[in-house]
Design a protein around this motif. Structure first.
Motif, short mmCIF file in Angstrom:
data_model
loop_
_atom_site.label_atom_id
_atom_site.label_comp_id
_atom_site.label_asym_id
_atom_site.label_seq_id
_atom_site.Cartn_x
_atom_site.Cartn_y
_atom_site.Cartn_z
N PRO A 33 0.81 -1.23 0.00
CA PRO A 33 0.00 0.00 0.00
C PRO A 33 0.84 1.27 0.00
CG PRO A 33 0.05 -0.96 2.19
CD PRO A 33 0.70 -1.96 1.27
N VAL A 34 0.35 2.24 -0.74
CA VAL A 34 0.91 3.59 -0.74
C VAL A 34 -0.15 4.51 -0.17
CG1 VAL A 34 1.72 5.51 -2.15
CG2 VAL A 34 2.44 3.17 -2.69
N MET A 35 0.20 5.26 0.86
CA MET A 35 -0.75 6.19 1.48
C MET A 35 -0.33 7.62 1.21
SD MET A 35 -1.44 6.94 5.55
CE MET A 35 -2.61 5.62 5.85
N TYR A 36 -1.28 8.43 0.75
CA TYR A 36 -1.08 9.88 0.71
C TYR A 36 -1.89 10.47 1.86
CZ TYR A 36 1.64 9.99 -3.54
OH TYR A 36 2.66 9.84 -4.45
N THR A 37 -1.19 11.14 2.75
CA THR A 37 -1.78 11.52 4.04
C THR A 37 -2.80 12.64 3.94
OG1 THR A 37 -0.04 13.15 4.46
CG2 THR A 37 0.33 10.89 5.25
N GLU A 68 0.39 8.92 15.96
CA GLU A 68 1.80 8.59 15.72
C GLU A 68 2.03 7.09 15.93
OE1 GLU A 68 5.89 8.93 14.86
OE2 GLU A 68 4.10 10.08 14.32
N ASP A 69 1.35 6.50 16.93
CA ASP A 69 1.44 5.06 17.13
C ASP A 69 0.89 4.30 15.93
OD1 ASP A 69 2.57 5.34 19.62
OD2 ASP A 69 0.74 4.90 20.75
N PHE A 70 -0.24 4.77 15.41
CA PHE A 70 -0.84 4.15 14.23
C PHE A 70 0.13 4.23 13.05
CE2 PHE A 70 -5.68 3.71 14.60
CZ PHE A 70 -5.65 3.51 15.98
N ARG A 71 0.74 5.40 12.88
CA ARG A 71 1.64 5.61 11.75
C ARG A 71 2.85 4.67 11.83
NH1 ARG A 71 6.20 8.32 10.03
NH2 ARG A 71 6.80 8.70 12.19
N ALA A 74 1.87 1.16 10.88
CA ALA A 74 1.71 1.02 9.43
C ALA A 74 3.07 0.97 8.75
CB ALA A 74 0.88 2.19 8.89
N LEU A 75 4.00 1.79 9.20
CA LEU A 75 5.35 1.78 8.64
C LEU A 75 6.06 0.46 8.91
CD1 LEU A 75 6.65 5.36 9.56
CD2 LEU A 75 6.31 4.47 7.24
N ARG A 76 5.85 -0.08 10.09
CA ARG A 76 6.51 -1.33 10.48
C ARG A 76 6.23 -2.46 9.50
NH1 ARG A 76 4.35 -5.14 15.30
NH2 ARG A 76 5.71 -6.92 14.90
#
Length: 325
Positions: A33-37, A68-71, A74-76
């Motif tokens: 997935p690619v996310m645009y914030t 920030e935890d969610f982000r 997702a990055l992990r």
């Protein structure tokens, strides 16, 4: 004409609880997935000081910290998170063409829309100054912090009536400020408000200013629209319940929406009327508008996207087999 810069298997438009949850599930399913914030990474929760009703945070957490935890999660799992704004979409042919920041074009094999909704505000400078410090757009989210106190609520529709009755169970008194001489709410909701002893309805009343001590709300200054008389009401909280606006403008004409702009999805699903386009969170939910429900539909959207992409791969595999047979 601008060239297509890349093709993406799963594009997530918008962050917040719905978008990040969709990203976590999509990444774990190897959808790359690619996310645009969007211009406000983290969405509405980044403007919320305390969140105490999201499971997993027994001591509560601030909205920005939770996002920030969610982000990080997702990055992990490998989500490609990019700061950028989807400025245009062309859903007329598949794969779908999406424009980023007005000049970058890409193709998306599936799209998860998680653009959220924005609370409508009165537009007062003092309202913005005390937003999160006594001014709130969500009684269910923040009412708990005003237990036993006096609060004011602006609004006259069903949502305002519902939020006023919800607050009445927590606070000492609710001053319900109605700009006209009548409600816009349905008759059952009006009766519920009028039959609640600790709700005082003030008709023909408009809010002029939110009063505070520099740190927190201490009152609201209002004016009687009929007499022109001003008065200060001592309260510790002001709830603005004049509606929400879904952030779905770029999809107008391309996706089916209700009269206020919420994207319609198939009941029990996040699927829209277009194959491969899914919608989750507050962009399709005018009723609950909670972080936990948004996250739940984000999970659903990722699962729906995974099944859609798998079905297309199976179709292509069958077609390839038939052509070589």
């Amino acid at each position: 004409m601008q060239a297509i810069i890349e093709q993406i298997k799963c594009l997530i438009i918008g962050s917040g609880p719905a978008g990040y949850t969709a990203a976590i599930y999509a990444a774990r399913a190897a959808l790359q997935p690619v996310m645009y914030t969007g211009m406000t990474p983290g969405g509405q929760l980044t403007q919320t000081t305390e969140v105490e009703n999201f499971p997993g945070y027994p001591d509560g957490i601030t909205g920005p910290e939770m996002m920030e935890d969610f982000r990080k999660q997702a990055l992990r799992f490998g989500t490609d998170i990019r700061f950028g704004h989807v400025s245009d979409v062309d859903l007329g042919s598949y794969p779908y063409e999406v424009t980023i920041d007005g000049d970058k074009k890409l193709l998306a094999e599936s799209i998860i829309i998680s653009t959220g909704a924005s609370a409508k505000w009165l537009g007062l400078e003092s309202e913005a100054r005390y937003n999160g410090f006594g001014v709130s757009g969500c009684a269910v989210c923040d009412g708990f912090f005003f237990k036993g106190q006096d609060v004011a609520l602006v609004g006259a529709g069903d949502t305002a009536a519902e939020e006023a009755t919800y607050l009445s169970k927590l606070v000492n008194k609710v001053y319900m400020l109605v700009r006209r001489d009548e409600f816009r709410a349905s008759k059952p909701m009006i009766e519920r408000v009028l039959n609640t002893p600790n709700i005082e309805v003030m008709y023909n009343t408009e809010t002029l200013e939110v009063l505070g001590d520099g740190l927190n709300v201490t009152g609201v200054r209002v004016i009687d629209n009929k007499t022109g008389k001003e008065m200060d009401i001592p309260v510790t909280g002001l709830f603005v319940a004049i509606g929400h606006q879904p952030n779905t403008g770029i999809f107008k004409g391309a996706l089916e929406m209700d009269e206020t702009g919420y994207i319609k999805t198939v009941p029990g699903s996040t699927a829209t009327a277009l194959d491969g386009v899914f919608c989750c969170g507050d962009a399709q939910d005018p009723k609950y508008r909670q972080a936990i429900t948004a996250a739940g539909t984000g999970c659903m959207a990722a699962l729906d996207a995974e099944r859609f992409l798998a079905s297309r791969e199976n179709q292509f595999a069958h077609l390839a087999t038939a052509l070589t047979a």
